[in-house]
Design a protein around this motif. Structure first.
Motif, PDB file in Angstrom:
ATOM      1  N   VAL A   1      -0.560   0.630  -6.263  1.00 17.30           N
ATOM      2  CA  VAL A   1      -0.756   0.880  -4.977  1.00 17.30           C
ATOM      3  C   VAL A   1      -0.568  -0.099  -3.940  1.00 17.30           C
TER       4      VAL A   1
ATOM      5  N   THR B   1       0.681   0.196   8.347  1.00 16.36           N
ATOM      6  CA  THR B   1       1.084   1.732   8.528  1.00 16.36           C
ATOM      7  C   THR B   1       0.626   2.754   7.456  1.00 16.36           C
ATOM      8  N   GLY B   2       0.194   2.324   6.327  1.00 18.50           N
ATOM      9  CA  GLY B   2      -0.226   2.912   5.197  1.00 18.50           C
ATOM     10  C   GLY B   2      -0.154   2.503   3.906  1.00 18.50           C
ATOM     11  N   THR B   3      -0.220   3.537   2.932  1.00 14.16           N
ATOM     12  CA  THR B   3      -0.256   3.234   1.529  1.00 14.16           C
ATOM     13  C   THR B   3       0.793   3.895   0.912  1.00 14.16           C
ATOM     14  N   ARG B   4       1.659   3.195  -0.057  1.00 15.97           N
ATOM     15  CA  ARG B   4       2.284   3.907  -1.075  1.00 15.97           C
ATOM     16  C   ARG B   4       2.155   3.711  -2.401  1.00 15.97           C
ATOM     17  N   THR B   5       2.561   4.666  -3.325  1.00 18.50           N
ATOM     18  CA  THR B   5       2.481   4.231  -4.736  1.00 18.50           C
ATOM     19  C   THR B   5       3.570   3.999  -5.432  1.00 18.50           C
ATOM     20  N   VAL B   6       3.762   3.457  -6.333  1.00 16.69           N
ATOM     21  CA  VAL B   6       4.885   2.967  -6.964  1.00 16.69           C
ATOM     22  C   VAL B   6       4.777   3.029  -8.610  1.00 16.69           C
ATOM     23  N   HIS B   7       5.753   3.576  -9.218  1.00 18.93           N
ATOM     24  CA  HIS B   7       5.536   3.430 -10.729  1.00 18.93           C
ATOM     25  C   HIS B   7       5.559   1.929 -11.367  1.00 18.93           C
TER      26      HIS B   7
ATOM     27  N   THR C   1       0.361   3.098 -12.087  1.00 20.41           N
ATOM     28  CA  THR C   1       0.960   3.478 -10.704  1.00 20.41           C
ATOM     29  C   THR C   1       0.256   2.361 -10.010  1.00 20.41           C
TER      30      THR C   1
ATOM     31  N   GLN D   1      -0.207  -1.359  -0.120  1.00 22.64           N
ATOM     32  CA  GLN D   1      -0.694  -1.183   1.367  1.00 22.64           C
ATOM     33  C   GLN D   1       0.187  -2.177   2.267  1.00 22.64           C
ATOM     34  N   ASN D   2       0.324  -1.339   3.419  1.00 23.15           N
ATOM     35  CA  ASN D   2       0.770  -2.181   4.680  1.00 23.15           C
ATOM     36  C   ASN D   2       0.229  -1.656   6.101  1.00 23.15           C
TER      37      ASN D   2
ATOM     38  N   GLU E   1       3.479  -6.628   2.946  1.00 23.84           N
ATOM     39  CA  GLU E   1       2.874  -5.709   1.966  1.00 23.84           C
ATOM     40  C   GLU E   1       2.023  -6.225   1.275  1.00 23.84           C
TER      41      GLU E   1
END
Lengths: 173, 318
Positions: free
Chosen positions: B138, B143-149, B136, B140-141, B166
């Motif tokens: 991780v 406004t926050g964090t997202r995770t992508v497979h 996965t 970041q930008n 990002e």
């Protein structure tokens, strides 16, 4: 942009274009032509210098990335007027013919010996596998590094090689 | 003489500072990590960013740790650090297999794990390794964090889901018991990009005592595999007995589903052959590690050599 770089213990401050490559900064701006500019594609390793504590192919980093860091070139290998054991090894064992790859080879060898004072032939060949020599067939380069390893262990009480502000005894391994 | 085109340069001092700079300079800014892919591309004008945002000062993104049942690798971890990491090698031997054949020791001191992934070269080794491990990413930008497979990370050659503004900050791999992994690469010379390479991860039912495959991951690079993986071969492996016959069939399926192209590294049919053969070998090596049989020696054949019974590859394009 303005950068300040310590090269072989001497502080240099220069205004450069951000796109300037470190090898050209060293050779053209500072006049230190011991480092060679070879393939320009990160393949040959003739341009290897140390950036802080690690060898790097200086055709593939920007001079801007060296701002605030220390650079070691072949001109800074000798200590107290005496050649580094790696340099002596290359002289004793005929580790060079045309000499073009030699500065990069020696800086990588110095790094290898700092990490691994007693490298095997295989470990030496692996360490220099990103560097190309078209003269020696590598045999005498490997012998030169072994010579340095053997003579260094005999002189282990000597100050370790260092770079930075010119003070002796910096341990950067 | 090859030099990059005129470019502006900014040095980031923290992740937040990097994100602020990325937001300010917009889509024509590029993150400069190790630079060992980006700077060569800039010399050739294949990349021509207006601004470089140097993140080499973000040493906080350089780490390898086990947290919450995951191996976590900071995006600024250098290849040499990953290769030197005992915990990474113990948990996921595929990472050491792959790192050992990426570029050369000096380049590995500077090139970064995150930089390699974001460069998104279709022949990149770690992309296949992380696809096999179902990692996965991780991102970041401001406004926050997202995770992508890992398998949704790449959107095409040299393209990823990391948007302007990002930053990829971390790679996470779940640690599941009963697993083993391996990577097999064939290249024309030491340190070169692969002609073809395959990574495999295998997890056995009820740990390592059973001979049934609970789950498997296959990563392929340089052979035109969708998402650097081989989903149909993985489906075939799930629930199958862990045997060489199974692995050979999985290799065939993987080869059928990839779309290699002929280029200076080799003809398409040879690359397809490599995809199948290297998938089978990587699965075998991964099984040996999962069952504690010990690592098999890495296979690195030159194109001229061939295993008995394998079709003779045509000569390469150069």
């Amino acid at each position: 942009m303005q950068i300040a770089v310590s090269v072989n213990g001497t502080e240099y401050s220069r205004v450069i274009e951000p796109r300037l490559l470190l090898i050209h900064f060293i050779r053209d701006d500072l006049g230190l032509t011991g480092s060679h500019w070879g393939c320009d594609t990160s393949n040959c390793g003739a341009c290897v210098v140390w950036l802080d504590d690690l060898p790097v192919k200086s055709c593939t980093v920007l001079a801007a990335m060296a701002d605030g860091r220390r650079v070691l070139t072949v001109e800074g290998l000798e200590r107290r007027g005496e050649l580094d054991p790696v340099q002596q090894g290359f002289a004793h064992c005929h580790g060079l013919q045309c000499g073009f790859c030699t500065p990069g080879m020696m800086l990588t060898a110095r790094w290898l010996l700092d990490r691994n004072p007693d490298p095997s032939e295989q470990e030496i060949r692996e360490a220099i596998s990103g560097q190309i020599c078209r003269c020696t067939g590598y045999e005498n380069i490997v012998r030169s590094v072994r010579w340095a390893a053997e003579h260094e262990s005999a002189a282990a009480d000597r100050d370790h090689h260092g770079l930075g502000d010119g003070s002796e005894g910096d341990d950067l391994a | 003489m090859q030099v990059p085109a005129y470019v502006e340069y900014e040095k980031a001092t923290s992740v937040d500072h990097a994100l602020t700079l990325l937001a300010r300079f917009g889509p024509e800014a590029r993150v400069l990590a190790g630079g060992h892919s980006l700077i060569p591309m800039m010399k050739l004008r294949l990349a021509q960013p207006e601004t470089l945002i140097d993140i080499n000062g973000l040493t906080g993104l350089s780490y390898i740790e086990v947290t919450d049942g995951e191996l976590r690798i900071g995006a600024m971890t250098r290849h040499a650090q990953l290769l030197d990491s005992a915990v990474a090698g113990q948990r996921f031997a595929i990472l050491h297999d792959a790192e050992r054949v990426i570029a050369d020791p000096v380049v590995r001191l500077w090139g970064t794990v995150g930089g390699s992934l974001c460069q998104a070269d279709p022949s990149e080794d770690l992309s296949a390794a992380f696809a096999a491990l179902k990692a996965t990413m991780v991102i970041q930008n401001l406004t926050g964090t997202r995770t992508v497979h890992a398998r949704e990370f790449h959107t095409g050659p040299y393209e990823t889901v990391v948007a302007p503004g990002e930053l990829l900050t971390e790679i996470r791999i779940a640690i599941v018991p009963g697993g083993g992994s391996a990577y097999q690469k064939v290249g024309r010379r030491v340190g070169d990009w692969p002609i073809g390479a395959a990574g495999a991860a295998i997890w056995l039912d009820n740990g390592s005592d059973s001979g049934t495959i609970a789950d498997a991951g296959i990563g392929l690079t340089a052979v035109g595999a969708e998402h650097f993986s081989a989903a149909a071969a993985e489906d075939f492996l799930r629930g199958a007995p862990a045997t060489q016959e199974t692995f050979a069939r999985a290799g065939q399926i993987a080869a059928e589903h990839c779309r290699p192209v002929s280029d200076q590294r080799g003809p398409a049919d040879y690359k397809r052959h490599l995809a199948g053969e290297l998938t089978a070998r990587a699965l075998g090596a991964a099984l040996a590690r999962a069952t504690g049989a010990g690592p098999l020696p890495p296979v690195q054949r030159s194109p001229g050599q061939r295993s008995p019974g394998s079709p003779r590859p045509r000569r390469g394009g150069s």
